[in-house]
Motif scaffolding. Structure first.
Motif, PDB file in Angstrom:
ATOM      1  N   PHE A 198       0.628  -0.803   0.088  1.00 26.18           N
ATOM      2  CA  PHE A 198       0.583  -0.057   0.019  1.00 26.18           C
ATOM      3  C   PHE A 198       0.974   0.898   0.559  1.00 26.18           C
ATOM      4  O   PHE A 198       0.265   2.248  -1.182  1.00 26.18           O
ATOM      5  CB  PHE A 198      -1.273   0.247   1.238  1.00 26.18           C
ATOM      6  CG  PHE A 198      -2.128   1.044   1.164  1.00 26.18           C
ATOM      7  CD1 PHE A 198      -3.078   1.007   0.746  1.00 26.18           C
ATOM      8  CD2 PHE A 198      -1.956   2.205   1.720  1.00 26.18           C
ATOM      9  CE1 PHE A 198      -4.222   2.157  -0.083  1.00 26.18           C
ATOM     10  CE2 PHE A 198      -2.999   3.293   1.686  1.00 26.18           C
ATOM     11  CZ  PHE A 198      -4.095   3.459   0.675  1.00 26.18           C
ATOM     12  N   GLY A 199       1.366   1.375   1.304  1.00 23.59           N
ATOM     13  CA  GLY A 199       2.444   2.397   1.337  1.00 23.59           C
ATOM     14  C   GLY A 199       3.241   2.578  -0.040  1.00 23.59           C
ATOM     15  O   GLY A 199       3.611   3.586  -0.570  1.00 23.59           O
ATOM     16  N   PRO A 200       4.271   2.036  -0.752  1.00 21.31           N
ATOM     17  CA  PRO A 200       5.409   1.918  -1.489  1.00 21.31           C
ATOM     18  C   PRO A 200       4.259   2.409  -3.146  1.00 21.31           C
ATOM     19  O   PRO A 200       4.541   3.154  -4.051  1.00 21.31           O
ATOM     20  CB  PRO A 200       5.730   0.759  -2.191  1.00 21.31           C
ATOM     21  CG  PRO A 200       5.379  -0.241  -0.527  1.00 21.31           C
ATOM     22  CD  PRO A 200       4.435   0.369   0.356  1.00 21.31           C
ATOM     23  N   ALA A 223      -5.240   6.602   7.640  1.00 26.35           N
ATOM     24  CA  ALA A 223      -4.109   7.373   8.866  1.00 26.35           C
ATOM     25  C   ALA A 223      -2.626   6.931   7.336  1.00 26.35           C
ATOM     26  O   ALA A 223      -2.962   8.275   7.230  1.00 26.35           O
ATOM     27  CB  ALA A 223      -3.976   6.526   9.486  1.00 26.35           C
ATOM     28  N   VAL A 224      -2.836   6.102   5.967  1.00 21.26           N
ATOM     29  CA  VAL A 224      -1.813   6.489   5.615  1.00 21.26           C
ATOM     30  C   VAL A 224      -1.722   7.112   4.712  1.00 21.26           C
ATOM     31  O   VAL A 224      -1.152   7.843   4.243  1.00 21.26           O
ATOM     32  CB  VAL A 224      -1.953   4.926   4.999  1.00 21.26           C
ATOM     33  CG1 VAL A 224      -0.517   5.073   3.717  1.00 21.26           C
ATOM     34  CG2 VAL A 224      -1.128   3.727   6.585  1.00 21.26           C
ATOM     35  N   LEU A 225      -3.370   7.512   3.855  1.00 18.50           N
ATOM     36  CA  LEU A 225      -3.498   8.404   3.080  1.00 18.50           C
ATOM     37  C   LEU A 225      -3.339   9.830   3.509  1.00 18.50           C
ATOM     38  O   LEU A 225      -2.900  10.911   2.983  1.00 18.50           O
ATOM     39  CB  LEU A 225      -5.432   8.441   2.444  1.00 18.50           C
ATOM     40  CG  LEU A 225      -4.678   6.739   1.495  1.00 18.50           C
ATOM     41  CD1 LEU A 225      -6.033   6.740   1.196  1.00 18.50           C
ATOM     42  CD2 LEU A 225      -4.543   7.494  -0.076  1.00 18.50           C
ATOM     43  N   ARG A 234       7.948  11.358   8.242  1.00 16.08           N
ATOM     44  CA  ARG A 234       7.080  10.624  10.586  1.00 16.08           C
ATOM     45  C   ARG A 234       6.004   9.848  10.304  1.00 16.08           C
ATOM     46  O   ARG A 234       5.734   8.825  10.768  1.00 16.08           O
ATOM     47  CB  ARG A 234       7.686  11.086  11.208  1.00 16.08           C
ATOM     48  CG  ARG A 234       7.313  10.484  12.826  1.00 16.08           C
ATOM     49  CD  ARG A 234       8.352   9.214  12.962  1.00 16.08           C
ATOM     50  NE  ARG A 234      10.079   9.097  12.591  1.00 16.08           N
ATOM     51  CZ  ARG A 234      10.642   9.964  12.980  1.00 16.08           C
ATOM     52  NH1 ARG A 234      10.524   9.681  14.649  1.00 16.08           N
ATOM     53  NH2 ARG A 234      12.209  10.173  13.227  1.00 16.08           N
ATOM     54  N   ALA A 235       5.026  10.604   9.856  1.00 18.97           N
ATOM     55  CA  ALA A 235       3.324   9.908   9.864  1.00 18.97           C
ATOM     56  C   ALA A 235       2.977   8.829   9.425  1.00 18.97           C
ATOM     57  O   ALA A 235       2.469   7.793   9.198  1.00 18.97           O
ATOM     58  CB  ALA A 235       2.581  11.104  10.386  1.00 18.97           C
ATOM     59  N   PHE A 236       3.529   9.102   7.846  1.00 17.43           N
ATOM     60  CA  PHE A 236       3.482   7.962   6.910  1.00 17.43           C
ATOM     61  C   PHE A 236       4.472   6.894   7.192  1.00 17.43           C
ATOM     62  O   PHE A 236       3.433   6.099   7.053  1.00 17.43           O
ATOM     63  CB  PHE A 236       3.782   9.052   5.848  1.00 17.43           C
ATOM     64  CG  PHE A 236       3.580   7.924   4.435  1.00 17.43           C
ATOM     65  CD1 PHE A 236       2.546   7.398   3.873  1.00 17.43           C
ATOM     66  CD2 PHE A 236       4.603   6.976   4.095  1.00 17.43           C
ATOM     67  CE1 PHE A 236       2.799   6.510   2.534  1.00 17.43           C
ATOM     68  CE2 PHE A 236       5.139   6.561   2.894  1.00 17.43           C
ATOM     69  CZ  PHE A 236       3.327   6.132   2.587  1.00 17.43           C
ATOM     70  N   GLU A 244       0.787  -2.417   8.276  1.00 13.91           N
ATOM     71  CA  GLU A 244       1.416  -3.523   7.289  1.00 13.91           C
ATOM     72  C   GLU A 244       0.950  -4.462   8.362  1.00 13.91           C
ATOM     73  O   GLU A 244       0.651  -5.708   7.876  1.00 13.91           O
ATOM     74  CB  GLU A 244       3.033  -3.633   7.330  1.00 13.91           C
ATOM     75  CG  GLU A 244       3.974  -4.927   6.825  1.00 13.91           C
ATOM     76  CD  GLU A 244       3.080  -5.318   5.391  1.00 13.91           C
ATOM     77  OE1 GLU A 244       3.722  -6.535   5.029  1.00 13.91           O
ATOM     78  OE2 GLU A 244       3.113  -4.700   4.387  1.00 13.91           O
ATOM     79  N   ARG A 245       1.485  -4.341   9.641  1.00 13.84           N
ATOM     80  CA  ARG A 245       0.649  -5.728  10.262  1.00 13.84           C
ATOM     81  C   ARG A 245      -0.271  -5.849  10.258  1.00 13.84           C
ATOM     82  O   ARG A 245      -0.753  -7.226  11.028  1.00 13.84           O
ATOM     83  CB  ARG A 245       1.486  -4.731  11.888  1.00 13.84           C
ATOM     84  CG  ARG A 245       3.497  -4.295  12.397  1.00 13.84           C
ATOM     85  CD  ARG A 245       3.094  -4.305  14.395  1.00 13.84           C
ATOM     86  NE  ARG A 245       1.870  -2.658  14.101  1.00 13.84           N
ATOM     87  CZ  ARG A 245       2.746  -1.542  14.083  1.00 13.84           C
ATOM     88  NH1 ARG A 245       3.774  -1.696  13.496  1.00 13.84           N
ATOM     89  NH2 ARG A 245       2.127  -0.497  14.586  1.00 13.84           N
TER      90      ARG A 245
END
Length: 298
Positions: A198-200, A223-225, A234-236, A244-245
């Motif tokens: 997702f993040g990548p 929260a990621v978006l 840092r928040a990202f 991921e967990r």
């Protein structure tokens, strides 16, 4: 690109579209009041759009009257609604005629667009049939079980009815990067469906999300978006770690079991009653696995 298609593309940019599950009993019975409360909770907790009757929602297995009821309950919430069409089981309405009929119903009920399941046949022809029949903006779908050849992907992205592409290639990072690049080059919306990347995928250029991992604990994905849009590194990083967990215990082998795991999580969060937290169409999972999934919420 058709004007309605362009408008939906722009409306969905930056959106978190929850690929919602369909709460049901072990016998596959659906209570539409339970569906309403569940969908409303996803929106309240951060989903800015809903994808119903997609893979997570087991749309290919549901009867037409149930499908119509789910669509109506989603539309009542006032957010963009995409409807999954096609992708039926071998004995069901998986062919082009079934896909077109589902798209036509979605249009009649007022859906904002359709997510077209990958098919074994001529994908471009299928999208053209859906477009001619329903005239609804389409989201093309590059799925890891049926990855789309590059040439076909280019053709789909040139179709005037295609607003964007959802990529869900699971572990194919290079394929995901290629699909996102082609989508943006075609001036369509690059939508990540990558629950495990997702993040990548955001860093690679995805501009919106349509993910099954937002079928519960939707705030974790939101929260990621939010951190990415706010350029808070840092928040990202921290939000991506939490996501991921969650993905590690829900999107794991057998991969098709993710629907049941997300329903377990939805029940643990009080989104659906335990009696309607079942996926009769997925693989059986050991009951002890539930504890590991539920523990992640703590």
């Amino acid at each position: 690109m058709d004007i309605a298609v362009r408008n939906l593309r722009d409306r969905l940019r930056g959106a978190l579209i929850a690929a919602a599950a369909t709460p049901m009993t072990t016998a596959g019975e659906v209570d539409l009041d339970v569906v309403s409360r569940y969908l409303a909770g996803l929106v309240a907790d951060g989903a800015t759009g809903l994808a119903v009757l997609a893979h997570t929602g087991r749309g290919p297995y549901l009867a037409p009257d149930v499908r119509a009821g789910v669509i109506e309950r989603a539309l009542a919430l006032g957010v963009p609604v995409l409807v999954g069409v096609g992708g039926g089981p071998p004995a069901g309405s998986s062919g082009p005629s079934g896909t077109v009929a589902q798209a036509r119903v979605a249009a009649e009920l007022g859906a904002d667009g359709v997510l077209v399941f990958p098919s074994d046949g001529d994908r471009l022809a299928l999208h053209e049939q859906v477009w001619r029949a329903a005239r609804l903006p389409m989201i093309a779908f590059d799925l890891y079980t049926r990855p789309c050849p590059t040439g076909t992907l280019r053709d789909l992205l040139a179709h005037p009815g295609v607003a964007g592409l959802k990529t869900a290639l699971l572990s194919d990072a290079m394929g995901c990067q290629r699909a996102i690049t082609l989508t943006r080059q075609a001036d369509r919306l690059a939508i990540t469906g990558e629950d495990r990347m997702f993040g990548p995928s955001l860093l690679w250029g995805a501009e919106a999300a349509l993910v099954g991992i937002a079928a519960a604990s939707v705030g974790v994905t939101a929260a990621v978006l939010e951190a990415y849009a706010g350029k808070d590194l840092r928040a990202f990083e921290e939000a991506s770690g939490r996501l991921e967990r969650l993905a590690q215990v829900t999107f794991t082998e057998p991969m098709e079991g993710y629907v049941q795991r997300m329903l377990w999580l939805a029940a643990a969060e009080g989104r659906v009653p335990g009696s309607h937290a079942h996926d009769p169409y997925g693989p059986p999972l050991p009951e002890e696995e539930r504890a590991g999934v539920v523990a992640i919420t703590r």
